[in-house]
Write a protein that holds these residues in place. Structure first.
Motif, short mmCIF file in Angstrom:
data_model
loop_
_atom_site.label_atom_id
_atom_site.label_comp_id
_atom_site.label_asym_id
_atom_site.label_seq_id
_atom_site.Cartn_x
_atom_site.Cartn_y
_atom_site.Cartn_z
N VAL A 1 0.86 -1.18 0.00
CA VAL A 1 0.00 0.00 0.00
C VAL A 1 0.90 1.23 0.00
CG1 VAL A 1 -1.67 1.38 1.31
CG2 VAL A 1 -1.91 -1.11 1.23
N LEU A 2 0.64 2.14 -0.93
CA LEU A 2 1.27 3.46 -0.91
C LEU A 2 0.26 4.40 -0.30
CD1 LEU A 2 2.76 3.84 -4.50
CD2 LEU A 2 3.93 3.09 -2.44
N LEU A 3 0.56 4.93 0.87
CA LEU A 3 -0.33 5.87 1.54
C LEU A 3 0.29 7.25 1.49
CD1 LEU A 3 -2.82 6.54 3.29
CD2 LEU A 3 -1.49 5.80 5.29
N TRP A 4 -0.19 8.08 0.56
CA TRP A 4 0.28 9.47 0.47
C TRP A 4 -0.39 10.21 1.64
CZ3 TRP A 4 3.87 10.28 -3.25
CH2 TRP A 4 3.88 9.43 -4.37
N TRP A 5 0.39 10.77 2.54
CA TRP A 5 -0.18 11.38 3.75
C TRP A 5 0.40 12.76 3.98
CZ3 TRP A 5 -4.33 9.90 6.16
CH2 TRP A 5 -4.65 10.49 7.37
N ARG A 6 -0.49 13.72 4.26
CA ARG A 6 -0.08 15.10 4.49
C ARG A 6 -0.66 15.60 5.81
NH1 ARG A 6 -2.38 13.40 0.47
NH2 ARG A 6 -1.45 13.37 -1.58
N ASP A 7 -0.02 16.60 6.39
CA ASP A 7 -0.56 17.24 7.57
C ASP A 7 -1.95 17.76 7.23
OD1 ASP A 7 -0.48 18.31 10.22
OD2 ASP A 7 -0.11 20.30 9.36
N GLY A 8 -2.92 17.48 8.07
CA GLY A 8 -4.29 17.93 7.81
C GLY A 8 -5.16 16.89 7.11
N ASP B 1 -2.08 -8.24 2.45
CA ASP B 1 -1.59 -9.60 2.65
C ASP B 1 -0.87 -9.66 4.00
OD1 ASP B 1 -0.74 -12.29 1.24
OD2 ASP B 1 1.08 -11.48 2.16
N GLU B 2 -0.86 -10.82 4.64
CA GLU B 2 -0.25 -10.92 5.97
C GLU B 2 1.24 -10.55 5.96
OE1 GLU B 2 0.93 -15.63 6.36
OE2 GLU B 2 -1.02 -14.98 7.09
N ASN B 3 1.90 -10.68 4.82
CA ASN B 3 3.30 -10.27 4.71
C ASN B 3 3.44 -8.96 3.94
OD1 ASN B 3 4.43 -12.54 6.08
ND2 ASN B 3 4.00 -13.76 4.27
N GLY B 4 2.33 -8.25 3.79
CA GLY B 4 2.32 -7.01 3.03
C GLY B 4 3.00 -5.86 3.76
N VAL B 5 3.22 -4.79 3.00
CA VAL B 5 3.94 -3.62 3.48
C VAL B 5 3.10 -2.38 3.20
CG1 VAL B 5 6.00 -2.18 3.10
CG2 VAL B 5 6.19 -4.68 3.06
N ILE B 6 3.09 -1.45 4.14
CA ILE B 6 2.49 -0.13 3.91
C ILE B 6 3.63 0.88 3.88
CG2 ILE B 6 0.98 1.68 4.82
CD1 ILE B 6 -0.58 -0.54 6.29
N TRP B 7 3.69 1.66 2.83
CA TRP B 7 4.62 2.78 2.76
C TRP B 7 3.82 4.06 3.00
CZ3 TRP B 7 9.76 2.98 2.78
CH2 TRP B 7 10.47 1.83 2.40
N VAL B 8 4.11 4.76 4.09
CA VAL B 8 3.51 6.07 4.34
C VAL B 8 4.44 7.09 3.71
CG1 VAL B 8 2.74 7.73 6.06
CG2 VAL B 8 2.47 5.28 6.49
N LEU B 9 3.94 7.79 2.70
CA LEU B 9 4.74 8.79 1.99
C LEU B 9 4.27 10.18 2.41
CD1 LEU B 9 4.66 7.02 -1.47
CD2 LEU B 9 6.63 7.20 0.05
N GLY C 1 9.50 8.25 2.78
CA GLY C 1 8.74 7.02 2.91
C GLY C 1 9.08 6.31 4.20
N SER C 2 8.04 5.90 4.93
CA SER C 2 8.19 5.10 6.15
C SER C 2 7.60 3.73 5.89
CB SER C 2 7.48 5.76 7.33
OG SER C 2 8.04 7.03 7.61
N ARG C 3 8.42 2.68 6.01
CA ARG C 3 7.97 1.31 5.74
C ARG C 3 7.38 0.71 7.00
NH1 ARG C 3 10.06 -4.02 5.92
NH2 ARG C 3 9.49 -5.25 4.08
N LEU C 4 6.13 0.26 6.89
CA LEU C 4 5.42 -0.32 8.02
C LEU C 4 5.04 -1.75 7.70
CD1 LEU C 4 2.94 2.62 8.76
CD2 LEU C 4 5.32 2.38 9.49
N VAL C 5 5.21 -2.63 8.68
CA VAL C 5 4.84 -4.03 8.52
C VAL C 5 4.12 -4.50 9.77
CG1 VAL C 5 6.77 -4.57 6.98
CG2 VAL C 5 7.02 -4.91 9.44
#
Length: 143
Positions: A61-68, A84-92, A129-133
């Motif tokens: 998942v690419l999560l584009w995230w901004r203040d507000g 997916d159970e081994n999936g990754v979320i990237w907070v951008l 980018g912050s990689r979250l698992v």
């Protein structure tokens, strides 16, 4: 540093751990997102990025995230749903000095509250980018 549009930009997908045929969902698209990053990922996976309404099992998942943008914890819970159970979320998030910049502490506080672990940070274009698992996926790999 690779200039936007250069052929070397496809390494962005590699740096994000994205490989051919992965299913990648994009959440939080807006006019300010980096189209070079998006194009590099689509080229690597050989398909378009799925939107927020996708109902498939997601690898990344690419999560584009901004203040507000609202409550990051809520957004992460929603992003985890089809992952997916081994999936990754990237907070951008926009880099320091850019409109919409998010303090790293905001991400660090939200992540454990939703049962995720932050494993890496990278710089891609004007975004961080912050990689979250899911912590359980890292334990499963150790067996």
């Amino acid at each position: 540093m690779v200039a936007a549009g250069d052929a070397g930009n496809t390494s962005v997908a590699e740096r994000l751990g994205i490989k051919p045929d992965m299913v990648v969902q994009e959440i939080g698209w807006d006019e300010d997102v980096d189209d070079d990053i998006r194009a590099a990922i689509e080229e690597t996976i050989g398909a378009e990025l799925l939107d927020e309404d996708a109902d498939e099992v997601i690898d990344v998942v690419l999560l584009w995230w901004r203040d507000g943008d609202g409550d990051l914890g809520d957004a992460l819970v929603d992003a985890r749903g089809p992952l997916d159970e081994n999936g990754v979320i990237w907070v951008l998030t926009p880099k320091t000095g850019q409109p919409g910049h998010v303090e790293p502490s905001e991400i660090a506080e939200a992540v454990p509250q939703v049962g995720l672990a932050q494993t890496a940070n990278i710089s891609v274009g004007d975004w961080l980018g912050s990689r979250l698992v899911s912590p359980k996926s890292s334990k499963a790999k150790q067996r």
